[in-house]
Design an enzyme around this catalytic site. Structure first.
Site, PDB file in Angstrom:
ATOM      1  CE  LYS A  16       0.878  -4.500   4.361  1.00 22.18           C
ATOM      2  NZ  LYS A  16       0.341  -3.353   3.652  1.00 22.18           N
ATOM      3  N   GLY A 109       7.166  -4.912   3.468  1.00 21.79           N
ATOM      4  CA  GLY A 109       8.451  -5.613   3.482  1.00 21.79           C
ATOM      5  C   GLY A 109       9.265  -5.308   4.737  1.00 21.79           C
ATOM      6  N   GLY A 110       9.329  -4.037   5.108  1.00 18.13           N
ATOM      7  CA  GLY A 110      10.067  -3.658   6.314  1.00 18.13           C
ATOM      8  C   GLY A 110       9.446  -4.320   7.540  1.00 18.13           C
ATOM      9  CG  ASP A 144       1.264  -2.793   7.949  1.00 16.35           C
ATOM     10  OD1 ASP A 144       0.108  -2.724   8.396  1.00 16.35           O
ATOM     11  OD2 ASP A 144       1.626  -2.223   6.900  1.00 16.35           O
TER      12      ASP A 144
HETATM   13  P1  ATP Z   1       3.673  -0.605   4.463  1.00 13.61           P
HETATM   14  O1  ATP Z   1       2.927  -1.368   3.440  1.00 13.61           O
HETATM   15  O2  ATP Z   1       3.808  -1.344   5.783  1.00 13.61           O
HETATM   16  O3  ATP Z   1       3.280   0.827   4.602  1.00 13.61           O
HETATM   17  P2  ATP Z   1       5.831  -0.439   2.599  1.00 13.61           P
HETATM   18  O4  ATP Z   1       5.866  -1.831   2.060  1.00 13.61           O
HETATM   19  O5  ATP Z   1       5.186   0.603   1.771  1.00 13.61           O
HETATM   20  O6  ATP Z   1       5.193  -0.518   4.029  1.00 13.61           O
HETATM   21  P3  ATP Z   1       8.535  -0.746   3.474  1.00 13.61           P
HETATM   22  O7  ATP Z   1       9.358  -1.199   2.320  1.00 13.61           O
HETATM   23  O8  ATP Z   1       8.101  -1.738   4.457  1.00 13.61           O
HETATM   24  O9  ATP Z   1       7.290   0.041   2.881  1.00 13.61           O
HETATM   25  O10 ATP Z   1       9.264   0.419   4.279  1.00 13.61           O
HETATM   26  C1  ATP Z   1       9.719   1.515   3.599  1.00 13.61           C
HETATM   27  C2  ATP Z   1      10.399   2.585   4.476  1.00 13.61           C
HETATM   28  O11 ATP Z   1      11.029   2.033   5.632  1.00 13.61           O
HETATM   29  C3  ATP Z   1      11.490   3.227   3.687  1.00 13.61           C
HETATM   30  O12 ATP Z   1      11.428   4.601   4.007  1.00 13.61           O
HETATM   31  C4  ATP Z   1      12.778   2.631   4.181  1.00 13.61           C
HETATM   32  O13 ATP Z   1      13.832   3.559   4.103  1.00 13.61           O
HETATM   33  C5  ATP Z   1      12.449   2.265   5.626  1.00 13.61           C
HETATM   34  N1  ATP Z   1      13.053   0.982   6.078  1.00 13.61           N
HETATM   35  C6  ATP Z   1      13.624   0.742   7.277  1.00 13.61           C
HETATM   36  N2  ATP Z   1      14.013  -0.539   7.384  1.00 13.61           N
HETATM   37  C7  ATP Z   1      13.676  -1.148   6.228  1.00 13.61           C
HETATM   38  C8  ATP Z   1      13.800  -2.478   5.755  1.00 13.61           C
HETATM   39  N3  ATP Z   1      14.371  -3.458   6.499  1.00 13.61           N
HETATM   40  N4  ATP Z   1      13.312  -2.747   4.543  1.00 13.61           N
HETATM   41  C9  ATP Z   1      12.715  -1.788   3.807  1.00 13.61           C
HETATM   42  N5  ATP Z   1      12.598  -0.516   4.184  1.00 13.61           N
HETATM   43  C10 ATP Z   1      13.057  -0.181   5.397  1.00 13.61           C
END
Ligand code: ATP
Length: 310
Positions: A16, A109-110, A144
């Site tokens: 997103k 992504g998570g 999210d």
């Molecule tokens: P948001 O925009 O929702 O704040 P983000 O995109 O910045 O999230 P993500 O990549 O969703 O971040 O998540 C990052 C954190 O979650 C990292 O600390 C990672 O170690 C942990 N994590 C746990 N599971 C996952 C996964 N399936 N994919 C990515 N990161 C994960």
């Protein structure tokens, strides 16, 4: 054997972009309310689950994967376990994730992995939870996650997880500059709080219950990229830039090369540039690639987590 009779289920879930993000004042409980306009984009995660006696996760994909946990800390395993606990399902799942959304990139992504795993396990196990209950589990997994389940265009208030659909038409064209580092969401919020505390005398205090500006809703409803470019806003951009000053150069480069506007997505460090149309997006992608940025194109809105045929 699962009651669904399927050997495996493949679900796609979108990353997103927050086209608008306002952070409210710090609440007594140490949290902030937010007002977010979310758009699901065509940069998607592919999650495949198959039957197993316990829970495991494997991760591959086109982005840097070293920060993704491969144990019970992975949010996809948390999602599968939560669904099993809620439904009393006695088995496990082998989860294979193909990641295309940058990790700690501010694009959820998570959260997409968690939403995809909920939908996939629910179908694989034949547990068939009502939508409202899946949304409730999504909320427990992270702010999210409900949006990754619903997709499209939506307004999130409260912690970002109280969703209402937003009227939107047309397709928006984005060019995303991916960073080779991550930014921690809590660190970016802490930087915002510190900034607000330092400047308490000279800036307006933030609303406790922020709302999305009318201009954003109007632009989304009209499907007008120029209007949306004017309305893009992110309260987390300044603290993200403070923590990672190189992002200011990325924003400038995009705007010099034809982007209508650029914004740090969520807590960053991904920078999302809005282009007028597909041709401008292509030109911008070429120009930014020539400047050695890692860029991908995406369109939005797209639908939320859903089963695809293999
Ligand atoms: P948001 O925009 O929702 O704040 P983000 O995109 O910045 O999230 P993500 O990549 O969703 O971040 O998540 C990052 C954190 O979650 C990292 O600390 C990672 O170690 C942990 N994590 C746990 N599971 C996952 C996964 N399936 N994919 C990515 N990161 C994960």
């Amino acid at each position: 054997m699962t009651t669904s009779g399927r050997a495996s289920v493949h679900v796609k879930a979108p990353g997103k972009i927050n086209v608008f993000l306002k952070v409210g004042a710090l609440d007594d409980d140490g949290y902030h309310d937010v007002a977010i306009a979310y758009q699901a984009v065509s940069l998607c995660e592919d999650v495949r689950v198959s039957d197993a006696s316990d829970f495991s996760v494997e991760v591959a994909g086109s982005v840097e994967l070293s920060r993704v946990p491969l144990d019970g800390g992975n949010i996809a395993i948390k999602a599968a376990r939560l669904l099993a606990a809620r439904t009393g399902y006695p088995g496990g799942a082998r989860i294979r994730i193909e990641k295309h959304v940058p990790v700690t990139g501010g694009m959820g992504g998570g959260s997409a992995d968690a939403a995809a795993t909920l939908v996939a396990c629910d179908a694989l196990w034949g547990t068939e939870l009502p939508r409202e209950e899946l949304l409730d589990l999504a909320r427990q997994l992270g702010a999210d996650v409900p949006f990754a389940l619903t997709g499209g265009t939506a307004i999130g208030t409260g912690r970002g997880d109280e969703l209402s659909p937003a009227l939107a038409q047309g397709t928006f064209h984005w060019v995303l500059a991916l960073a080779d580092f991550g930014l921690s969401t809590p660190a970016v919020y802490a930087e915002l709080d510190a900034h607000r505390a330092r400047h308490a005398q000279d800036i307006f205090p933030a609303d406790l219950r922020p709302s999305v500006d009318a201009g954003v809703l109007h632009a989304l409803r009209a499907g007008d990229a120029h209007m949306l470019a004017e309305a893009l806003h992110n309260d987390l951009q300044a603290p993200a830039l403070h923590l990672e000053p190189s992002l200011a150069d990325v924003l400038e480069l995009g705007e010099q090369n034809g982007a209508l506007a650029g914004v740090v997505s969520g807590s960053g460090p991904t920078v999302a540039f809005l282009a007028a149309d597909v041709d401008s997006a292509l030109e911008l992608q070429v120009a930014l690639s020539a400047s050695r940025l890692n860029v991908v194109r995406a369109t939005g809105p797209v639908h939320g987590a859903r089963i695809v045929g293999d």
